[in-house]
Design an enzyme around this catalytic site. Sequence first.
Site, PDB file in Angstrom:
ATOM      1  N   ARG A 195       0.926  -1.662  -0.109  1.00  9.87           N
ATOM      2  CA  ARG A 195       0.115   0.189  -0.332  1.00  9.87           C
ATOM      3  C   ARG A 195       0.770   1.364   0.262  1.00  9.87           C
ATOM      4  NH1 ARG A 195      -1.890  -3.844  -1.022  1.00  9.87           N
ATOM      5  NH2 ARG A 195      -3.818  -4.892  -0.590  1.00  9.87           N
ATOM      6  N   SER A 218     -10.991   0.709   3.466  1.00  6.46           N
ATOM      7  CA  SER A 218      -9.999   0.732   5.025  1.00  6.46           C
ATOM      8  C   SER A 218      -9.067   1.666   5.644  1.00  6.46           C
ATOM      9  CB  SER A 218      -8.798  -0.717   5.097  1.00  6.46           C
ATOM     10  OG  SER A 218      -9.884  -2.025   3.973  1.00  6.46           O
ATOM     11  N   GLU A 259      -4.565   4.977   6.256  1.00  3.61           N
ATOM     12  CA  GLU A 259      -4.626   4.766   5.062  1.00  3.61           C
ATOM     13  C   GLU A 259      -4.547   5.735   3.970  1.00  3.61           C
ATOM     14  OE1 GLU A 259      -5.805   1.303   1.988  1.00  3.61           O
ATOM     15  OE2 GLU A 259      -4.776   0.472   3.570  1.00  3.61           O
TER      16      GLU A 259
END
Length: 378
Positions: A166, A250, A370
């Site tokens: 990520r 998320s 995130e």
Amino acid sequence: MPEITPLPLKQLTTLRTGAAPERMIDAHTSEELVDALREVWADGDEWLVLGGGSNLLVGDDPFPGTVVRVLTQGIERMPSPRDGFVRLKAQAGHSWDAAVAAAVADGLAGIEAMSGIPGTIGAAPVQNIGAYGQEIVQSLVEVELIDAATGEVSTVPAAELGLGFRTSVLKHHYGSVPERPAVILSVTLELADVGQGAFEVAGDQLRTALGLEPGATVTLQWIRDHVLATRARKGMVLDDADPDTYSAGSFFQNAIVSAQFARTLPDACPRWPLPAAPAPTLVIPLGSFDGYIPPRETSVPDVKVSAAWLIEHSGLRKGFRFPRSRAGLSTKHALALTNRGDATAEEIAELARFIQGRVQSEFGLILQPEPVLVGVEL
């Protein structure tokens, strides 16, 4: 250049927060996008590039600069130097899920497990998006981008983007700036031409998610349909009728910890060992070689642990919210912070800070956000 009356960013982001910025430009072509960015950078304005708005938490005060909306569209099919593969070059503003749908319809495999992920093609490499064992790093060939430092347009191989879990050198991590400030103009993927027939699904994570036994064969469309259904059950497919989808997906990353630290967590906490880093190449000059070769250093791979499990087992169940707050955890997925009805960015940030504190108190680690945070602090 198509400058428009600024729209409230709450209308353009999936977390539905943010006031109208000082200025807004809509770029419908790569040329318009390049011209807009070069102008903004030359003027020294604060700037924000907006694609699908699905990975942003924007603060409540008006953004004090220019928002450039990337609205470029189009996918070009190209030959690949590898037999059995096809390349797709997509413009940065093209919907990611629309690109997945097009690939599946053409019998091209490699991104079908990432069906339903919101946002645009141009944002996908920045985040190195992934789901169920597939990541864009596995199929990405190159990106065309414009560097913020020079205003130059170049084609950059995937290997130079620092793609990790990520992350990439292009990502604005919370509390830091990107290693390489740049804006992606187009993305080229290389996908396997498997056709419309059934084939054996590789990858334990995807087979488990789909309930498939080893050796089972299914079609690409079957995988896409079932991934979309699985994500919908978790509130991870955008739906105006479902407040559980008013989120950035998320909100916290699954934590990457040392194997030693992972052993301090309860055995029930889901965890996935990461691949070991390759050993560095040892070079011994011949002139100084005395016959002794030192043993290679060994290291234990890091471990990825479930942030959702940590949140729920710190005492915060799905649907948790503060009294009178309009922000809350999704009722379907503990990793999604949701806007339950005209919540402010500060309400969402307040909930995020509380979650971080609970997990740190219970398990000794700080979950990292995130999404990109603009004008808001945790």
